[in-house]
Scaffold this motif. Sequence first.
Motif, mmCIF file in Angstrom:
data_model
loop_
_atom_site.group_PDB
_atom_site.id
_atom_site.type_symbol
_atom_site.label_atom_id
_atom_site.label_comp_id
_atom_site.label_asym_id
_atom_site.label_seq_id
_atom_site.Cartn_x
_atom_site.Cartn_y
_atom_site.Cartn_z
ATOM 1 N N SER A 75 0.845 -1.191 0.000
ATOM 2 C CA SER A 75 0.000 0.000 0.000
ATOM 3 C C SER A 75 0.885 1.247 0.000
ATOM 4 C CB SER A 75 -0.902 0.009 1.233
ATOM 5 O OG SER A 75 -0.121 0.295 2.395
ATOM 6 N N ASP A 76 0.234 2.392 0.208
ATOM 7 C CA ASP A 76 0.981 3.650 0.259
ATOM 8 C C ASP A 76 1.602 3.911 1.634
ATOM 9 O OD1 ASP A 76 -1.415 4.014 1.566
ATOM 10 O OD2 ASP A 76 -1.890 5.919 0.619
ATOM 11 N N LYS A 116 -7.801 -4.203 -7.605
ATOM 12 C CA LYS A 116 -7.379 -3.544 -8.852
ATOM 13 C C LYS A 116 -6.114 -2.762 -8.576
ATOM 14 C CE LYS A 116 -11.683 -2.766 -11.385
ATOM 15 N NZ LYS A 116 -12.561 -1.679 -11.902
ATOM 16 N N SER A 117 -6.048 -2.136 -7.402
ATOM 17 C CA SER A 117 -4.841 -1.484 -6.900
ATOM 18 C C SER A 117 -4.936 -1.519 -5.373
ATOM 19 C CB SER A 117 -4.714 -0.048 -7.414
ATOM 20 O OG SER A 117 -5.739 0.775 -6.902
ATOM 21 N N PRO A 119 -5.331 -0.333 -1.731
ATOM 22 C CA PRO A 119 -5.996 0.854 -1.187
ATOM 23 C C PRO A 119 -5.028 1.743 -0.416
ATOM 24 C CG PRO A 119 -6.581 -1.103 0.069
ATOM 25 C CD PRO A 119 -5.754 -1.564 -1.089
ATOM 26 N N SER A 120 -5.400 3.001 -0.298
ATOM 27 C CA SER A 120 -4.649 3.926 0.544
ATOM 28 C C SER A 120 -5.016 3.620 1.991
ATOM 29 C CB SER A 120 -5.016 5.367 0.212
ATOM 30 O OG SER A 120 -4.397 6.235 1.144
ATOM 31 N N SER A 137 -10.075 0.272 -7.880
ATOM 32 C CA SER A 137 -8.851 1.070 -7.814
ATOM 33 C C SER A 137 -9.112 2.364 -7.048
ATOM 34 C CB SER A 137 -8.340 1.378 -9.225
ATOM 35 O OG SER A 137 -9.307 2.102 -9.948
ATOM 36 N N ASP A 138 -8.054 2.918 -6.508
ATOM 37 C CA ASP A 138 -8.094 4.198 -5.793
ATOM 38 C C ASP A 138 -9.055 4.201 -4.608
ATOM 39 O OD1 ASP A 138 -6.218 5.373 -7.591
ATOM 40 O OD2 ASP A 138 -7.844 5.652 -9.037
ATOM 41 N N THR A 140 -9.809 4.277 -0.632
ATOM 42 C CA THR A 140 -9.158 4.818 0.563
ATOM 43 C C THR A 140 -9.874 4.273 1.791
ATOM 44 O OG1 THR A 140 -8.547 6.842 -0.606
ATOM 45 C CG2 THR A 140 -8.547 6.934 1.798
ATOM 46 N N ASP A 159 -14.455 1.641 -7.492
ATOM 47 C CA ASP A 159 -13.325 2.533 -7.750
ATOM 48 C C ASP A 159 -13.558 3.870 -7.051
ATOM 49 O OD1 ASP A 159 -12.442 0.536 -9.430
ATOM 50 O OD2 ASP A 159 -12.821 1.631 -11.288
ATOM 51 N N GLY A 160 -12.522 4.374 -6.411
ATOM 52 C CA GLY A 160 -12.578 5.692 -5.789
ATOM 53 C C GLY A 160 -13.325 5.778 -4.470
#
Length: 178
Positions: A75-76, A116-117, A119-120, A137-138, A140, A159-160
């Motif tokens: 993750s981030d 998909k990606s 998460p934050s 994706s994206d 949080t 997403d988002g």
Amino acid sequence: MCFWIFFAGNLKSKENLKFTDTVWVSMNSIESLMHSSLVESSAISEFFDQASAISVPKSRYLPVEATSDLLLYQSDLYSFDEGIPTRSSARTNPADPLIELGPEFADVTEFHGRFKSMPSIIELDALEVTGDVWFGSDVTLKGKVSIHARPDVKMVIPDGAVLENRIITRPRDVEGPL
């Protein structure tokens, strides 16, 4: 302090040992042996050709024991510079988030397929996920988030999406106000 043990060459005697290509060693036991006056550092070479031990500080690696650890490190929250992990300075909480993933996430390939990606999670305190859950994706995640898909229900986090202090138990919980 942590020790990594590398064995090169051939095992000298296989009588009392049942190893193939991988050797699992208790690092606490090795550390105790290294500090003991009863065992010299050459004791390992009694069983292995070209055996050696090196000391690696914990700051040089992060243990990965389960896919919940992968979520943290991919993750981030962490970045890696020349293989050295660095925690994001944007996180104000000194502790890593507590992450519990259900058995659907246990296999690494299945785990990666469900995101998909990554998460934050900079502001995440705790995450619990069980059931057939998929992340867009994206996404949080903040605070304490629990996502529990019921049997035979596929739950998709869009997403988002920003999920903060949420308990999600059915698809319409995700579709509601985020």
